[in-house]
Design an enzyme around this catalytic site. Structure first.
Site, PDB file in Angstrom:
ATOM      1  N   SER A 136      86.533  72.998  96.344  1.00 32.92           N
ATOM      2  CA  SER A 136      86.483  73.658  95.036  1.00 32.92           C
ATOM      3  C   SER A 136      87.874  73.760  94.409  1.00 32.92           C
ATOM      4  CB  SER A 136      85.917  75.063  95.244  1.00 32.92           C
ATOM      5  OG  SER A 136      86.247  75.905  94.176  1.00 32.92           O
ATOM      6  N   TYR A 161      85.788  83.342  98.724  1.00 33.05           N
ATOM      7  CA  TYR A 161      85.110  82.057  98.481  1.00 33.05           C
ATOM      8  C   TYR A 161      86.125  80.920  98.594  1.00 33.05           C
ATOM      9  CZ  TYR A 161      83.122  78.162  95.852  1.00 33.05           C
ATOM     10  OH  TYR A 161      82.703  76.909  95.468  1.00 33.05           O
TER      11      TYR A 161
HETATM   12  N1  NAD Z   1      78.922  74.210  90.511  1.00 37.59           N
HETATM   13  C1  NAD Z   1      80.256  74.307  90.464  1.00 37.59           C
HETATM   14  O1  NAD Z   1      80.854  74.481  89.411  1.00 37.59           O
HETATM   15  C2  NAD Z   1      81.061  74.175  91.729  1.00 37.59           C
HETATM   16  C3  NAD Z   1      82.469  74.242  91.623  1.00 37.59           C
HETATM   17  C4  NAD Z   1      83.220  74.114  92.770  1.00 37.59           C
HETATM   18  C5  NAD Z   1      82.607  73.910  93.990  1.00 37.59           C
HETATM   19  N2  NAD Z   1      81.248  73.870  94.077  1.00 37.59           N
HETATM   20  C6  NAD Z   1      80.630  73.644  95.389  1.00 37.59           C
HETATM   21  O2  NAD Z   1      79.695  72.596  95.246  1.00 37.59           O
HETATM   22  C7  NAD Z   1      78.594  72.794  96.120  1.00 37.59           C
HETATM   23  C8  NAD Z   1      77.307  72.754  95.328  1.00 37.59           C
HETATM   24  O3  NAD Z   1      77.322  73.820  94.386  1.00 37.59           O
HETATM   25  P1  NAD Z   1      76.103  74.138  93.426  1.00 37.59           P
HETATM   26  O4  NAD Z   1      76.652  74.477  92.120  1.00 37.59           O
HETATM   27  O5  NAD Z   1      75.085  73.059  93.570  1.00 37.59           O
HETATM   28  O6  NAD Z   1      75.575  75.488  94.099  1.00 37.59           O
HETATM   29  P2  NAD Z   1      74.071  75.983  94.353  1.00 37.59           P
HETATM   30  O7  NAD Z   1      74.182  77.412  94.773  1.00 37.59           O
HETATM   31  O8  NAD Z   1      73.203  75.644  93.196  1.00 37.59           O
HETATM   32  O9  NAD Z   1      73.621  75.091  95.577  1.00 37.59           O
HETATM   33  C9  NAD Z   1      73.893  75.410  96.924  1.00 37.59           C
HETATM   34  C10 NAD Z   1      72.587  75.321  97.703  1.00 37.59           C
HETATM   35  O10 NAD Z   1      72.894  75.589  99.065  1.00 37.59           O
HETATM   36  C11 NAD Z   1      71.886  76.402  99.612  1.00 37.59           C
HETATM   37  N3  NAD Z   1      72.450  77.180 100.707  1.00 37.59           N
HETATM   38  C12 NAD Z   1      73.389  78.163 100.615  1.00 37.59           C
HETATM   39  N4  NAD Z   1      73.619  78.677 101.837  1.00 37.59           N
HETATM   40  C13 NAD Z   1      72.824  77.998 102.704  1.00 37.59           C
HETATM   41  C14 NAD Z   1      72.605  78.066 104.103  1.00 37.59           C
HETATM   42  N5  NAD Z   1      73.235  78.971 104.856  1.00 37.59           N
HETATM   43  N6  NAD Z   1      71.727  77.208 104.662  1.00 37.59           N
HETATM   44  C15 NAD Z   1      71.055  76.280 103.902  1.00 37.59           C
HETATM   45  N7  NAD Z   1      71.204  76.183 102.578  1.00 37.59           N
HETATM   46  C16 NAD Z   1      72.083  77.031 101.993  1.00 37.59           C
HETATM   47  C17 NAD Z   1      71.429  77.292  98.464  1.00 37.59           C
HETATM   48  O11 NAD Z   1      70.098  77.766  98.647  1.00 37.59           O
HETATM   49  C18 NAD Z   1      71.554  76.370  97.263  1.00 37.59           C
HETATM   50  O12 NAD Z   1      70.312  75.761  96.958  1.00 37.59           O
HETATM   51  C19 NAD Z   1      78.872  74.105  96.826  1.00 37.59           C
HETATM   52  O13 NAD Z   1      79.495  73.817  98.048  1.00 37.59           O
HETATM   53  C20 NAD Z   1      79.824  74.811  95.904  1.00 37.59           C
HETATM   54  O14 NAD Z   1      80.634  75.739  96.604  1.00 37.59           O
HETATM   55  C21 NAD Z   1      80.462  73.987  92.956  1.00 37.59           C
END
Ligand code: NAD
Length: 340
Positions: A136, A161
């Site tokens: 991130s 985080y």
């Molecule tokens: N969306 C953004 O802007 C952004 C920015 C920086 C980093 N990220 C990273 O990108 C990745 C995807 O993000 P996103 O926006 O799709 O988030 P999101 O929350 O929509 O998707 C994450 C998914 O992981 C699942 N999850 C969480 N903990 C879990 C566990 N213990 N076991 C199984 N499943 C689990 C959740 O149910 C969810 O469906 C993440 O790692 C997030 O930290 C996202």
């Protein structure tokens, strides 16, 4: 080639799985469908892929299946990896959100630290050819030097985080060094688009404006974000599949190593002021937002801005969807999905 997509019911995981099956790969997705935000949205993403919210095989895509597994369940994770023998792993599941980590620190250690260890162990014992995982932009903390480069120091996270995401990069390095697992860490910069996350600004603001509710404008609007359109992220991510890091990189740089380990930014490289972002939402919803100015939130950073030159050099692609086009797509989706 068989691919594991963790977090398949999540925003980025959903798009990643869809793109991978469209390209002809066999995909297994896992998720625990936790209630951090509306479970119905996660279930609907699965439905869109022809999956149900229990273990299922897609009725839309021949080579896609889903298993409901918690990342922190070490036995189930070990079983999954040894049964399926994945070639490639896209690890996208995590407890996301900066503000939520202030109130719920333990969830972050379980999903992001323990969960990541289970992914690394699965890769270690089952000959995974390439682990691509989500880091991130938050690892840059309050870095003042812009644009943020993968060679910049990232030793001062300002939220738990961010600390867990940085810890993932360090854990990945250890496994790349000890067991030769090729790992690529991707630092995402504020991803948005249709099916986006309800806890993030594009959704929160659109939802409030559409329902005639006020929006909270943090740091009195003095914020900049490098908004990156989800399909751009997924395109770059897919092009990395066969860009498998090799040993023998520059050891003193933070983004490469003697081990098969690399780190890249994935961002639009074109930061937008918060007020301009709100105006774009107003334009596409056709409504004026009632703005309530608020101070900076603990753990938040004033600005994000990605340097993506090394990624561009590697995959010949840079995210470039304009905010105007991206927000239009998002608002159109929001209106259809919520029947507005
Ligand atoms: N969306 C953004 O802007 C952004 C920015 C920086 C980093 N990220 C990273 O990108 C990745 C995807 O993000 P996103 O926006 O799709 O988030 P999101 O929350 O929509 O998707 C994450 C998914 O992981 C699942 N999850 C969480 N903990 C879990 C566990 N213990 N076991 C199984 N499943 C689990 C959740 O149910 C969810 O469906 C993440 O790692 C997030 O930290 C996202």
């Amino acid at each position: 080639m068989k691919i594991l997509v963790t977090g398949i019911a999540g925003f980025v995981g959903f798009y990643t799985a869809k793109k991978a099956v469209d390209l002809g790969y066999e995909v297994v997705g896992i998720d625990n469908l936790n209630n951090y935000y509306q479970v119905s949205l996660k279930e609907d993403r699965l439905k869109e892929l022809g999956l149900s919210s229990n273990d299922s095989i897609s009725d839309k895509y021949e080579k896609l299946s889903f298993r409901k597994i918690n990342l922190s369940d070490d036995l189930k994770m070990a079983q999954l990896f040894s049964e399926e023998k994945f070639d490639i792993v896209y690890h996208l599941a995590a407890q996301a959100g900066v503000r939520y980590s202030i109130e719920n620190p333990h969830t972050y250690m379980k999903s992001n630290a323990e969960g990541f260890l289970n992914v690394l162990e699965g890769c270690r014992h089952n000959n995974v050819k390439h682990l691509i995982y989500a880091s991130s932009s938050s690892v840059y903390g309050v870095n003042k030097s812009v644009p943020f480069k993968t060679t910049d120091p990232v030793d001062h996270p300002v939220s738990l985080y961010a600390a867990t995401k940085r810890a993932n990069e360090l854990m990945a390095h250890t496994y790349s060094h000890l067991y030769g697992i090729p790992t690529t860490g991707l630092r995402y910069f504020t991803v948005y688009g249709p099916w986006g996350r309800p806890d993030m600004a594009p959704f929160l603001f659109t939802d409030a404006v559409m329902n005639d509710k006020p929006i909270k404008v943090f740091n009195n609007g003095e914020m900049q974000r490098d908004f990156t359109y989800v399909e751009d992220i997924v395109e770059a991510q897919m092009r990395l599949i066969d860009k498998i890091p090799e040993s023998g990189g520059e050891t003193s740089a933070p983004n490469t190593s003697h081990a098969p380990y690399r780190i890249y930014n994935i961002g639009n490289s074109s930061p937008v002021n918060l007020m301009e972002f709100i105006e774009t939402i107003e334009k596409h919803t056709g409504k004026t937002a009632e703005k309530v100015m608020q101070p900076m939130q603990p753990g938040d950073v004033p600005r994000t801005y990605a340097d993506v030159e090394d990624l561009f050099e590697l995959v010949d692609f840079r995210p470039a969807t304009s905010l105007d086009e991206g927000i239009k797509n998002f608002v159109d989706w929001y209106k259809t999905y919520y029947k507005k």
